[in-house]
Design an enzyme around this catalytic site. Sequence first.
Site, PDB file in Angstrom:
ATOM      1  N   TYR A 165       8.237  -6.334 -58.117  1.00  0.00           N
ATOM      2  CA  TYR A 165       6.869  -7.284 -56.667  1.00  0.00           C
ATOM      3  C   TYR A 165       5.896  -6.919 -56.381  1.00  0.00           C
ATOM      4  CZ  TYR A 165      12.048  -6.159 -53.625  1.00  0.00           C
ATOM      5  OH  TYR A 165      12.565  -5.997 -53.105  1.00  0.00           O
ATOM      6  N   LYS A 201      18.838  -4.179 -67.830  1.00  0.00           N
ATOM      7  CA  LYS A 201      19.613  -5.675 -67.799  1.00  0.00           C
ATOM      8  C   LYS A 201      18.758  -5.632 -69.096  1.00  0.00           C
ATOM      9  CE  LYS A 201      20.985  -9.804 -68.356  1.00  0.00           C
ATOM     10  NZ  LYS A 201      22.960  -9.714 -67.161  1.00  0.00           N
ATOM     11  N   ASP A 208      24.521  -7.383 -63.814  1.00  0.00           N
ATOM     12  CA  ASP A 208      25.437  -7.962 -63.482  1.00  0.00           C
ATOM     13  C   ASP A 208      26.403  -7.187 -63.496  1.00  0.00           C
ATOM     14  OD1 ASP A 208      24.773  -7.482 -65.979  1.00  0.00           O
ATOM     15  OD2 ASP A 208      25.686  -9.845 -66.539  1.00  0.00           O
ATOM     16  N   ASP A 236      17.424  -3.301 -54.541  1.00  0.00           N
ATOM     17  CA  ASP A 236      17.013  -4.221 -53.672  1.00  0.00           C
ATOM     18  C   ASP A 236      18.032  -4.721 -52.849  1.00  0.00           C
ATOM     19  OD1 ASP A 236      16.288  -5.378 -50.988  1.00  0.00           O
ATOM     20  OD2 ASP A 236      15.832  -7.143 -52.203  1.00  0.00           O
ATOM     21  N   ASP A 287      22.129  -3.481 -50.608  1.00  0.00           N
ATOM     22  CA  ASP A 287      22.856  -4.242 -49.786  1.00  0.00           C
ATOM     23  C   ASP A 287      24.489  -4.975 -49.874  1.00  0.00           C
ATOM     24  OD1 ASP A 287      20.168  -4.768 -48.287  1.00  0.00           O
ATOM     25  OD2 ASP A 287      20.735  -7.452 -48.185  1.00  0.00           O
TER      26      ASP A 287
HETATM   27  C1  LIG Z   1      11.491  -6.575 -46.289  1.00  0.00           C
HETATM   28  C2  LIG Z   1      12.096  -6.781 -47.949  1.00  0.00           C
HETATM   29  C3  LIG Z   1      10.168  -6.123 -48.627  1.00  0.00           C
HETATM   30  C4  LIG Z   1      12.403  -5.030 -48.160  1.00  0.00           C
HETATM   31  C5  LIG Z   1      12.913  -5.027 -49.492  1.00  0.00           C
HETATM   32  O1  LIG Z   1      12.605  -6.295 -50.401  1.00  0.00           O
HETATM   33  O2  LIG Z   1      12.600  -4.029 -50.107  1.00  0.00           O
HETATM   34  C6  LIG Z   1      13.827  -4.934 -47.200  1.00  0.00           C
HETATM   35  O3  LIG Z   1      14.829  -5.913 -48.486  1.00  0.00           O
HETATM   36  C7  LIG Z   1      14.822  -3.770 -47.872  1.00  0.00           C
HETATM   37  O4  LIG Z   1      15.544  -4.001 -48.548  1.00  0.00           O
HETATM   38  O5  LIG Z   1      13.162  -2.736 -47.489  1.00  0.00           O
HETATM   39 MG   LIG Z   2      16.447  -5.154 -48.731  1.00  0.00          MG
END
Ligand SMILES: CC(C)[C@H](C(=O)O)[C@@H](O)C(=O)O
Ligand SMILES: [Mg+2]
Length: 359
Positions: free
Chosen positions: A141, A191, A223, A247, A251
Amino acid sequence: MTHKVLLLPGDGIGPEIAAQAARLLKACQQAGLDIEVEEGLVGGSAYDVHGEPLPAETLEKAKAASAILLGAVGGPKWDKIEDLSKRPEKGLLGLRKNLGLFGNLRPAMLYPQLASASSLKPELVAGLDIMIVRELTGGIYFGQPRGIEVRNGERVGFNTYIYSESEIERIGRVAFEMAQKRGKKLCSVDKANVLEVTILWREVMERLAPEYPDVELSHMYVDNAAMQLVRAPKQFDVVVTGNMFGDILSDAAAMLTGSIGMLPSASLNESGQGMYEPCHGSAPDIAGQNVANPLAMMLSVAMMLRYSLNENALAERIEAAVGSVLDDGLRTADIASTGMQTIGTDAMGDAVLAAFAKQ
Ligand SMILES: CC(C)[C@H](C(=O)O)[C@@H](O)C(=O)O
Ligand SMILES: [Mg+2]
Ligand SMILES: NC(=O)c1ccc[n+]([C@@H]2O[C@H](COP(=O)([O-])OP(=O)(O)OC[C@H]3O[C@@H](n4cnc5c(N)ncnc54)[C@H](O)[C@@H]3O)[C@@H](O)[C@H]2O)c1
């Protein structure tokens, strides 16, 4: 001492869910919590006013605050801004970097009432309680060099995936200490079969392990980790990983709990100052409709009370209030199973506040 809390609603559903957090903060004040709440602009809403996603004024307020609560940033309205440094997401990344919020805690915990809302079979997720520890201020990032430029007559895009030993060590320590307080199992995700940066990551985790003899350390390729999360998620206790893998995996883990609208997060720096936000985004597809789930945001208030303000009892009260609302069968659309009646953002806020008052 009066703690300063900075509320940054942001964009999309951000202001709708932040309004519920603001009401919860008021209720905490009425219950005796000594805080002063200020608001500020970040993301697209800040860009529209100041031409910057992170105005100097907001950054100053953030630096002076004990804790920051952020709704969400971003949306299609700003996706075409050519200068990447002006995009709403840079406001969020700028806060993380400027405040040194390297330690991101993303708990994926299933409320038993929501077992049927998970996309996995209830028996695979019953009792699920994973803590993802994501490194938040380094990795791909932020690595340099980065950019898009012309090479050999065509455009190339590039980023740099880089971690120093000290960056790996400090997030490693957060994760080992977290594992000590929980189920004493730590899985480091990398990885290392392909990327040198994660060979170093694995080495540093191994080097730390003898200092935490009560924690069982394992390693997994990212993975496989993605696959294992949906195959048998309960094998995980604490997971530690870098910025981008964290990240993505958080999710995926969120959905196991029924909805991304349930997942709060804490981002901490070395002095315990923290920013608290739901893991989800600004959900442009449902913004302005009063249907967003405010629970991740309200649970982020609980994390703030626990990690930055040392107010465990109030944090537990909020979590218990959320539990009791779910017991009562109240659901926003994202966590409703077929046939269940749904309520909107405000009504969910009302219900949590009422349950909080009764706790
Ligand atoms: C919006 C974005 C920059 C952020 C990230 O990638 O960290 C989001 O996806 C998160 O998970 O907080
Ligand atoms: Mg995110
Ligand atoms: N921390 C943040 O501020 C953050 C995090 C992720 C994405 N974003 C930004 O948000 C924008 C949209 O991104 P995206 O669509 O990839 O991810 P998103 O998390 O905003 O939405 C993904 C899906 O989940 C749903 N959803 C998310 N939160 C919900 C909630 N509280 N209640 C009910 N449903 C919810 C949305 O409606 C959508 O269908 C982009 O601009 C992105 O950069 C910001």
